[in-house]
Design a protein around this motif. Structure first.
Motif, PDB file in Angstrom:
ATOM      1  N   GLY A  72       0.760  -1.234   0.339  1.00 34.71           N
ATOM      2  CA  GLY A  72       0.169  -0.485   0.157  1.00 34.71           C
ATOM      3  C   GLY A  72       0.985   1.407  -0.193  1.00 34.71           C
ATOM      4  N   GLN A  79       1.872   1.631  -3.042  1.00 33.78           N
ATOM      5  CA  GLN A  79       1.093   2.837  -3.920  1.00 33.78           C
ATOM      6  C   GLN A  79       1.101   3.710  -4.040  1.00 33.78           C
ATOM      7  OE1 GLN A  79      -1.277   0.503  -6.645  1.00 33.78           O
ATOM      8  NE2 GLN A  79      -0.172   3.192  -7.274  1.00 33.78           N
ATOM      9  N   GLU A  99      -4.779   0.655 -12.691  1.00 29.30           N
ATOM     10  CA  GLU A  99      -5.240   0.066 -10.993  1.00 29.30           C
ATOM     11  C   GLU A  99      -4.482  -0.046 -10.449  1.00 29.30           C
ATOM     12  OE1 GLU A  99      -6.373  -3.931 -11.871  1.00 29.30           O
ATOM     13  OE2 GLU A  99      -5.930  -3.654 -14.701  1.00 29.30           O
ATOM     14  N   SER A 144      -5.384  -0.117  -7.579  1.00 29.81           N
ATOM     15  CA  SER A 144      -5.225  -1.575  -6.801  1.00 29.81           C
ATOM     16  C   SER A 144      -4.508  -2.896  -6.926  1.00 29.81           C
ATOM     17  CB  SER A 144      -6.985  -1.524  -6.804  1.00 29.81           C
ATOM     18  OG  SER A 144      -7.594  -2.645  -7.635  1.00 29.81           O
ATOM     19  N   VAL A 149      -6.084  -1.146  -0.079  1.00 32.41           N
ATOM     20  CA  VAL A 149      -6.895  -0.999  -1.278  1.00 32.41           C
ATOM     21  C   VAL A 149      -7.562   0.467  -0.421  1.00 32.41           C
ATOM     22  CG1 VAL A 149      -9.242  -1.610  -3.453  1.00 32.41           C
ATOM     23  CG2 VAL A 149      -6.634  -2.134  -2.305  1.00 32.41           C
ATOM     24  N   ARG A 150      -8.949   0.007   0.433  1.00 34.67           N
ATOM     25  CA  ARG A 150      -9.342   1.437   0.995  1.00 34.67           C
ATOM     26  C   ARG A 150      -8.973   2.356   1.014  1.00 34.67           C
ATOM     27  NH1 ARG A 150     -12.584  -1.897   4.650  1.00 34.67           N
ATOM     28  NH2 ARG A 150     -12.581  -2.838   2.908  1.00 34.67           N
ATOM     29  N   PHE A 166      -7.871   4.268  -1.628  1.00 35.25           N
ATOM     30  CA  PHE A 166      -8.826   5.229  -2.181  1.00 35.25           C
ATOM     31  C   PHE A 166      -9.039   6.445  -1.640  1.00 35.25           C
ATOM     32  CE2 PHE A 166      -9.692   3.507  -6.464  1.00 35.25           C
ATOM     33  CZ  PHE A 166      -9.475   2.847  -6.541  1.00 35.25           C
ATOM     34  N   GLU A 224      -9.782   0.351 -13.265  1.00 38.63           N
ATOM     35  CA  GLU A 224     -10.083  -0.271 -11.744  1.00 38.63           C
ATOM     36  C   GLU A 224     -10.679  -1.205 -12.846  1.00 38.63           C
ATOM     37  OE1 GLU A 224      -7.419   0.017  -8.418  1.00 38.63           O
ATOM     38  OE2 GLU A 224      -9.233  -1.894  -9.353  1.00 38.63           O
ATOM     39  N   ASN A 266     -11.982  -3.010 -10.126  1.00 32.62           N
ATOM     40  CA  ASN A 266     -13.009  -2.776  -8.568  1.00 32.62           C
ATOM     41  C   ASN A 266     -14.027  -1.810  -8.538  1.00 32.62           C
ATOM     42  OD1 ASN A 266     -13.397  -2.551  -6.000  1.00 32.62           O
ATOM     43  ND2 ASN A 266     -12.009  -3.379  -5.483  1.00 32.62           N
ATOM     44  N   MET A 298     -14.650   0.620  -4.995  1.00 37.48           N
ATOM     45  CA  MET A 298     -13.841   1.631  -5.214  1.00 37.48           C
ATOM     46  C   MET A 298     -13.760   2.829  -6.875  1.00 37.48           C
ATOM     47  SD  MET A 298     -11.704   1.622  -2.578  1.00 37.48           S
ATOM     48  CE  MET A 298     -13.214   0.201  -1.516  1.00 37.48           C
TER      49      MET A 298
END
Ligand code: ATP
Length: 241
Positions: free
Chosen positions: A140, A143, A162, A164, A172-173, A176, A194, A196, A199
């Motif tokens: 994370g 990213q 992407e 996520s 991921v949360r 975002f 994405e 997802n 999200m």
């Protein structure tokens, strides 16, 4: 509202095969977040690379009313079109700070310091680790570093591929949530790729659905508020996955 970016009839063909992207058209307004959603191989990354000038493409690209399809990637970055590739692509052996400096290499030193302060404020998770080698960060955090590196260039439009990918749901949360923060703070538009849906809906104003290199549908975020509407979209565009 005038469009920040107008994409008309964008096509990408690798070698002699069928086009990976076929006559894709859409627009992005100032401060708008537009998402491209589709399965593996639908052509999402190819669109992003074409917009960044990394693969040959046909069609018309107008950024702030000016044609940019003949510009190199570097020239597009100077205009404010900045790509954050999938898989993060940070330099693991360099420190967090060095990775960020790389992202702002075209920027004047004083502006670069300002931007770095802004990025580190936005991502406190990496602010405490600026002297650490990037490979030691969690997925994370890596990213966040990749996004932060993109922001160092001072984009008007961020092409985010992407974010996520490969992250645990909690991370991921978190990523975002930070993107929502950038969106609220900055004068920045985003094209988000994405897989997802959940999200994507948290961030995007509009979602284009891609299948086999074509846009096969579009929804505004407000059209996806109910579970039934989301299910309909999943069935229609994304299959059972
Ligand atoms: P993914 O989520 O798996 O990255 P995607 O929606 O981003 O999928 P693309 O990576 O754009 O899809 O791929 C679209 C099509 O183009 C696929 O059929 C893929 O095999 C093909 N393709 C992508 N890159 C190349 C390349 N460099 N050379 C040849 N074919 C390619």
């Amino acid at each position: 509202m005038t469009d920040l970016f107008a994409i008309r009839d964008l096509s990408v063909t690798y070698g002699a095969g069928a086009p990976a992207v076929e006559r894709v058209s859409f627009t992005v307004g100032a401060r708008e977040v537009v998402a491209l959603l589709g399965a593996n191989g639908a052509g999402k990354s190819s669109i992003m690379k074409a917009l960044a000038g990394l693969v040959p493409a046909s069609g018309e690209l107008l950024f702030e009313g000016e044609p940019v399809s003949a510009l190199s990637t570097r020239q597009r970055v100077a205009r404010g079109i900045v790509y954050v590739p999938e898989g993060r692509a940070i330099v693991g052996s360099l420190t967090v700070r060095e990775n960020l400096i790389l992202g702002g290499y075209q920027v004047h030193a004083a502006r670069r310091r300002e931007r770095m302060a802004m990025v580190l404020e936005l991502f406190p998770e990496i602010a405490s680790k600026v002297e650490r080698a990037a490979w030691r960060l969690s997925g994370g955090e890596q990213q966040m570093l990749a996004i932060g590196r993109g922001l160092m260039a001072g984009p008007k439009l961020l092409l985010l591929d992407e974010p996520s990918l490969g992250l645990a749901p909690l991370l991921v949360r978190r990523v975002f949530d930070r993107l929502a923060g950038i969106r609220a703070d900055g004068d920045l538009a985003i094209i988000l790729v994405e897989q997802n849906l959940q999200m994507t809906m948290r961030l995007a104003d509009g979602i284009h659905f891609l299948r086999s290199g074509r846009i096969v549908g579009h929804r505004h975020r407000d059209d996806l508020r109910t579970g039934a509407a989301r299910q309909e979209v999943i069935d229609a565009y994304l299959g059972a996955a």
